[in-house]
Write a protein that holds these residues in place. Structure first.
Motif, mmCIF file in Angstrom:
data_model
loop_
_atom_site.group_PDB
_atom_site.id
_atom_site.type_symbol
_atom_site.label_atom_id
_atom_site.label_comp_id
_atom_site.label_asym_id
_atom_site.label_seq_id
_atom_site.Cartn_x
_atom_site.Cartn_y
_atom_site.Cartn_z
ATOM 1 N N VAL A 5 0.792 -1.178 -0.062
ATOM 2 C CA VAL A 5 0.094 -0.137 -0.130
ATOM 3 C C VAL A 5 0.819 1.217 -0.028
ATOM 4 O O VAL A 5 0.439 2.313 -0.752
ATOM 5 C CB VAL A 5 -0.992 -0.238 1.249
ATOM 6 N N LEU A 6 1.743 1.131 0.788
ATOM 7 C CA LEU A 6 2.886 2.429 0.856
ATOM 8 C C LEU A 6 3.522 2.805 -0.481
ATOM 9 O O LEU A 6 3.574 3.973 -0.891
ATOM 10 C CB LEU A 6 3.977 2.223 1.616
ATOM 11 N N GLY A 7 3.845 1.688 -1.057
ATOM 12 C CA GLY A 7 4.386 1.682 -2.614
ATOM 13 C C GLY A 7 3.320 2.308 -3.503
ATOM 14 O O GLY A 7 3.736 3.156 -4.313
ATOM 15 N N ASP A 8 2.180 1.687 -3.432
ATOM 16 C CA ASP A 8 1.045 2.039 -4.360
ATOM 17 C C ASP A 8 0.851 3.590 -4.312
ATOM 18 O O ASP A 8 0.359 4.434 -5.138
ATOM 19 C CB ASP A 8 0.023 1.273 -4.210
ATOM 20 N N ILE A 9 0.789 4.145 -2.778
ATOM 21 C CA ILE A 9 0.249 5.287 -2.673
ATOM 22 C C ILE A 9 1.701 6.441 -3.025
ATOM 23 O O ILE A 9 1.113 7.338 -3.695
ATOM 24 C CB ILE A 9 0.214 5.766 -1.189
ATOM 25 N N VAL A 10 2.798 5.917 -3.043
ATOM 26 C CA VAL A 10 3.822 6.866 -3.521
ATOM 27 C C VAL A 10 3.661 6.897 -5.222
ATOM 28 O O VAL A 10 3.879 7.936 -5.695
ATOM 29 C CB VAL A 10 5.139 6.148 -3.128
ATOM 30 N N ARG A 11 3.457 5.756 -5.644
ATOM 31 C CA ARG A 11 3.535 5.611 -7.303
ATOM 32 C C ARG A 11 2.145 6.366 -7.606
ATOM 33 O O ARG A 11 2.406 7.189 -8.543
ATOM 34 C CB ARG A 11 3.264 4.282 -7.491
ATOM 35 N N SER A 12 1.057 6.333 -6.941
ATOM 36 C CA SER A 12 -0.061 7.005 -7.239
ATOM 37 C C SER A 12 0.036 8.516 -7.368
ATOM 38 O O SER A 12 -0.553 9.337 -7.967
ATOM 39 C CB SER A 12 -1.153 6.683 -6.391
ATOM 40 N N ASN A 13 0.785 9.165 -6.235
ATOM 41 C CA ASN A 13 0.897 10.309 -5.842
ATOM 42 C C ASN A 13 1.651 10.746 -7.037
ATOM 43 O O ASN A 13 1.369 12.168 -7.535
ATOM 44 C CB ASN A 13 1.870 10.640 -4.613
ATOM 45 N N MET A 14 2.651 10.238 -7.652
ATOM 46 C CA MET A 14 3.401 10.887 -8.717
ATOM 47 C C MET A 14 2.716 10.882 -9.838
ATOM 48 O O MET A 14 2.833 11.637 -10.953
ATOM 49 C CB MET A 14 4.733 9.883 -8.869
ATOM 50 N N ALA A 15 1.933 9.767 -10.228
ATOM 51 C CA ALA A 15 0.875 9.582 -11.242
ATOM 52 C C ALA A 15 0.003 10.681 -11.382
ATOM 53 O O ALA A 15 -0.264 11.548 -12.228
ATOM 54 C CB ALA A 15 0.283 8.242 -11.399
ATOM 55 N N VAL A 16 -0.650 11.127 -10.299
ATOM 56 C CA VAL A 16 -1.572 12.231 -10.312
ATOM 57 C C VAL A 16 -1.054 13.655 -10.410
ATOM 58 O O VAL A 16 -1.433 14.623 -10.746
ATOM 59 C CB VAL A 16 -2.475 12.226 -8.961
ATOM 60 N N ALA A 17 0.283 13.527 -9.658
ATOM 61 C CA ALA A 17 1.107 14.907 -9.958
ATOM 62 C C ALA A 17 1.132 15.144 -11.233
ATOM 63 O O ALA A 17 1.173 16.385 -11.845
ATOM 64 C CB ALA A 17 2.479 14.813 -8.960
ATOM 65 N N ARG A 18 1.723 14.124 -12.118
ATOM 66 C CA ARG A 18 1.899 14.167 -13.282
ATOM 67 C C ARG A 18 0.561 14.594 -14.224
ATOM 68 O O ARG A 18 0.672 15.636 -15.365
ATOM 69 C CB ARG A 18 2.285 12.802 -14.035
ATOM 70 N N ILE A 19 -0.413 14.149 -13.868
ATOM 71 C CA ILE A 19 -1.734 14.470 -14.598
ATOM 72 C C ILE A 19 -2.263 15.927 -14.085
ATOM 73 O O ILE A 19 -2.502 16.553 -15.041
ATOM 74 C CB ILE A 19 -2.751 13.862 -13.967
ATOM 75 N N ILE A 20 -1.847 16.512 -13.048
ATOM 76 C CA ILE A 20 -2.242 17.725 -12.603
ATOM 77 C C ILE A 20 -1.357 18.578 -13.193
ATOM 78 O O ILE A 20 -1.646 19.816 -13.724
ATOM 79 C CB ILE A 20 -2.083 18.018 -11.114
#
Length: 162
Positions: free
Chosen positions: A67-82
């Protein structure tokens, strides 16, 4: 002892949090913290929480790391989208995921995991069909999300809570 103090670990944890927040271990702070933590646990028992069993702590630790890894990866993906909205066509959408998990604490943990992961929101739980409706910020393929939730989270939660 169980009747007077039904959840001793929770009582101790609440007392510890109280002492940390007050930054003091003076007798008055300890006595007040004991009274508050015992009172809070007694109120919790009045709510009649469902029985739950926590098994396989190593699986729980593995799940926490995933979960921690997924949260970090998802943060980066959302940041790229924004930060770069013109990079591609983003299609937000809803996906319904059928679940095999029925343990209340497992479902609550799954809700926390999904909601804590940026780009996903737990919208609805349908108890009759035992399915969950999620909103996904960048929904490309429904089946990928179904497989992700079932393989990465649900299987491990079932091992821990059922």
């Amino acid at each position: 002892m169980t009747r007077w103090l039904p959840f001793p670990l929770l009582t101790a944890a609440l007392l510890g949090v109280w002492l940390i927040l007050n930054e003091s271990v003076s007798p008055g702070t300890v006595i007040l913290g004991c009274a508050l933590s015992v009172g809070a646990v007694r109120v919790l028992t009045a709510l009649d929480p469902p029985e739950g069993r926590f098994r396989r702590p190593l699986v729980a630790l593995t799940l926490a790391l995933v979960v921690l890894g997924d949260i970090v990866r998802s943060n980066m993906a959302v940041a790229r989208i924004i930060l770069n909205p013109a990079a591609g066509n983003r299609t937000p959408g809803f996906v319904r995921i059928p679940l095999d998990l029925r343990a209340p604490y497992g479902l609550a943990t799954l809700a926390c995991i999904i909601t804590a992961t940026p780009g996903t929101i737990w919208v609805e739980y349908e108890s009759a069909g035992n399915s969950v409706l999620l909103h996904i910020l960048d929904l490309v393929d429904d089946q990928v999300w179904i497989d992700t939730i079932k393989d990465r989270y649900e299987k491990r939660l079932m091992e821990v809570f059922e």
